[in-house]
Write an enzyme that holds these catalytic residues in place. Structure first.
Site, short mmCIF file in Angstrom:
data_model
loop_
_atom_site.label_atom_id
_atom_site.label_comp_id
_atom_site.label_asym_id
_atom_site.label_seq_id
_atom_site.Cartn_x
_atom_site.Cartn_y
_atom_site.Cartn_z
N SER A 412 0.89 -1.31 0.00
CA SER A 412 -0.02 -0.05 0.03
C SER A 412 0.76 1.28 -0.02
CB SER A 412 -0.98 -0.15 1.16
OG SER A 412 -1.99 0.92 1.08
N ASP A 464 -9.13 -4.74 -6.03
CA ASP A 464 -8.46 -3.97 -5.08
C ASP A 464 -8.63 -2.42 -5.48
OD1 ASP A 464 -7.18 -2.55 -3.18
OD2 ASP A 464 -5.24 -3.55 -3.56
#
Length: 639
Positions: A412, A464
């Site tokens: 991330s 995602d």
């Protein structure tokens, strides 16, 4: 009895009958209040439903709201009187009566407080700041090309920025209000206020648009030709298998960088017990650790997650400020690598770094083309870059293991920072490799993305959301939401109820209210209220009826780093909670991530434990499923 004598004559009522009239007079206002309350609520329920884009039939709603607001005053008075009576004058009453009154008083206060919270939730600080059009102008979008209109627009935007700055300061009230934080608040406020400045959508409208868009995307996915392919760079199944094994190994370090919260989350039954005996026993003198781990719980979880020993760690930092994120450097003897693992988002400071999404120049020697990147992650990469080189951390590591290669990884926020750090270190370490898991889509310029394909691999799981997050993609999502909402002729409550049913239990998306009665009508102006301030011809709403119309954005386009390894579930999108999941992996291109996919999995697929589980499933459970195109045509990739 007897009849009451008054005004010189006998009346057909006794003096002891007046108690009934007194009770009637006392309770008549209460009965009237609750009757009007019930009537107003019933009228609201009757008038409120209707199509979203046709507010004409609902013009009487503000009047009903005013009536309902006035009724709160006597209702509040009665609630106060009831509370006083229960606390002082109820000693001589029956317990059952007292209990009934207490229940009524408590229910009244709950309704009043919930209403107050609801008002605070829907209150718009900018609602009274937007000036309405003069009487000589037609209702609708105002012409702001004049100097007066430009001044009004500038004032409205500055007010919106100040409001969002105040919201951010309130949200981050526990953080120090120094210059760096104030600059971050200002940058984020300008970004967010600019995104919402040209729409008049309320949260429920956005929810409706997302529900309709999800069903529309599912219909397109069901109709997609599975044999449709897109040319891609040559790759063999062996190359893909090797990359998956390296990625699965690096993901263990990326998830370890989160420390004890992620370890306990990934091991809910045993994690806390394993760490409890180690947290207070570790000796900080045995390793170089910086900031935020006085009890040693973070480092103990890293030891458990990676399987390394104390002596394998060169540097461990849990220091966390805006643009300064935790990381550690360790010797990975299994892969013969000096490994730098960078933590993802785990604090408000990390969130501010994420949201500092302005573009910042990132000049790189030997790269032709414009070089710029996400401001927050670029500064975080610069911070780690200086620590690694100026503090001699990498020199110390390669002095111990000079034959090892450099590997950088993160998830991330950590994945985006790791990619930019790899670009900065590439000239000094030509053989370095970087594995970025679930990096943000709005990360770097096209030139840097092409340059990083030789040494960066981005791993994305399923639908995602984060790898699809960029300003152009969000503008495209807003445009599509407006199109879905404007073309749907169903009441909002039906769409939300049926949308919730679809998300929970599935079904055929064709059975849900997504028909477009005005599909061929070009919506050249946005969906706005009559008193909304808007620049004529906003670029977000040009050709809303066209699926392929480009979105023109004032912000520079940003892309995912390196080569993109996309992992998807092999099988139907909806499955039983207890069924075994099989995954397939394929090389993808950045064009596959140019739009946001609405799905219940859009957040779950971003979680680091889900990414690690999918990689382990494909590397540990033989035989794992490579993409069909990789097995049959090494130069093709299924999209």
């Amino acid at each position: 009895m007897p009849g009451m004598i008054a005004f010189g004559r006998r009346w057909g009522i006794a003096s002891d009958d007046l108690v009934f009239s007194v009770f009637f007079i006392l309770f008549l206002p209460l009965l009237v209040i609750y009757s009007v309350f019930t009537l107003s609520i019933s009228l609201m329920v009757f008038v409120s439903p209707g199509t979203i884009t046709n507010p004409g039939p609902r013009r009487s709603i503000p009047v009903l709201v005013y009536v309902r607001a006035m009724l709160y005053v006597p209702e509040l008075i009665w609630a106060i009187l009831g509370a006083i009576w229960v606390s002082d004058d109820s000693r001589g009453c029956e317990p059952a009566e007292v209990g009934a009154v207490i229940a009524a008083v408590v229910a009244s206060w709950i309704l009043l407080l919930s209403t107050g919270v609801g008002v605070l939730f829907v209150f718009d600080p900018l609602g009274s700041r937007l000036p309405g059009p003069p009487s000589q102008e037609q209702l609708g979008v105002r012409d702001l090309e004049s100097s007066e209109g430009s001044q009004l627009l500038s004032t409205a935007r500055s007010v919106a920025v100040r409001v969002w700055e105040s919201r951010l300061r309130l949200l981050c009230c526990c953080l120090p209000q120094d210059e760096s934080h104030r600059a971050a608040f200002s940058s984020i406020a300008q970004l967010v206020s600019g995104f919402f400045s040209d729409t008049d959508l309320v949260p429920s409208d956005i929810a409706v648009g997302l529900a309709l868009l999800h069903q529309e995307q599912d219909k397109k996915e069901q109709c997609r030709d599975p044999d449709e392919v897109l040319s891609h760079s040559p790759s063999s199944p062996i190359d893909l298998e090797a990359e998956l094994e390296k990625a699965a190994h690096c993901m263990q370090f990326a998830i370890a960088a989160y420390g004890w919260p992620m370890y306990v989350y990934s091991n809910p039954l045993t994690g806390a017990c394993k760490l409890s005996g180690d947290c207070c026993k570790t000796q900080s003198a045995e390793y170089d650790i910086v900031g935020g781990d006085n009890m040693g719980c973070h480092f103990s979880s890293i030891l458990h997650s990676t399987g390394l020993q104390y002596r394998d760690f060169i540097y461990v930092s849990f220091h966390n400020q805006i643009y300064e994120i935790p990381f550690f450097v360790a010797l990975d003897h299994k892969r013969e690598a000096v490994l730098v693992a960078i933590r993802g988002t785990l604090s408000l400071r990390d969130l501010l770094t994420d949201l500092s999404a302005d573009c910042e120049n990132l000049p790189v020697e030997g790269v032709s083309g414009t070089c710029y990147a996400h401001k927050g992650m670029s500064q975080a990469a610069g911070y780690i870059y200086k620590k690694l080189l100026n503090d001699g951390i990498l020199n110390q590591a390669f002095t111990i293991a000079p034959e090892y290669k450099l590997v950088i990884t993160g998830h991330s926020l950590g994945g985006g920072t790791a990619s930019l750090l790899a670009i900065l270190l590439r000239s000094s370490f030509p053989t370095l490799q970087c594995y970025a898991f679930s990096p943000p889509g709005g990360l770097m310029s096209k030139a840097l993305a092409e340059y990083s394909k030789d040494f960066v691999v981005s791993v994305v799981l399923g639908k995602d959301l984060v790898p699809r997050l960029s300003y152009p993609n969000m503008e495209d999502l807003k445009r599509r939401i407006l199109k879905m909402v404007s073309n749907c002729n169903k009441p909002k409550y039906r769409i939300l109820l049926q949308g919730c049913w679809y998300e929970l239990f599935g079904g055929d998306p064709d059975d849900f209210p997504t028909e477009m009665d005005r599909r061929e009508e070009e919506l050249s102006q946005p969906l706005l209220g009559e008193e909304t301030l808007l620049i004529r011809g906003s670029s977000s709403y040009q050709s809303l009826a066209s699926e392929d119309s480009p979105v023109h954005c004032a912000h520079l386009p940003l892309y995912l780093p390196g080569r993109i390894l996309h992992i998807t579930e092999d099988g139907p999108s909806r499955r039983s909670c207890f069924s075994q999941v099989r995954y397939q992996a394929e090389w993808s291109s950045e064009t596959a991530f140019r739009s946001v996919l609405i799905s219940p999995r859009m957040i779950a697929d971003h979680m680091p434990d889900a990414v690690l589980r999918s990689l382990n499933s494909m590397t540990q459970d033989r035989p794992f499923n490579l993409c069909p195109s990789s097995l049959s045509n090494s130069h093709l990739n299924v999209i």
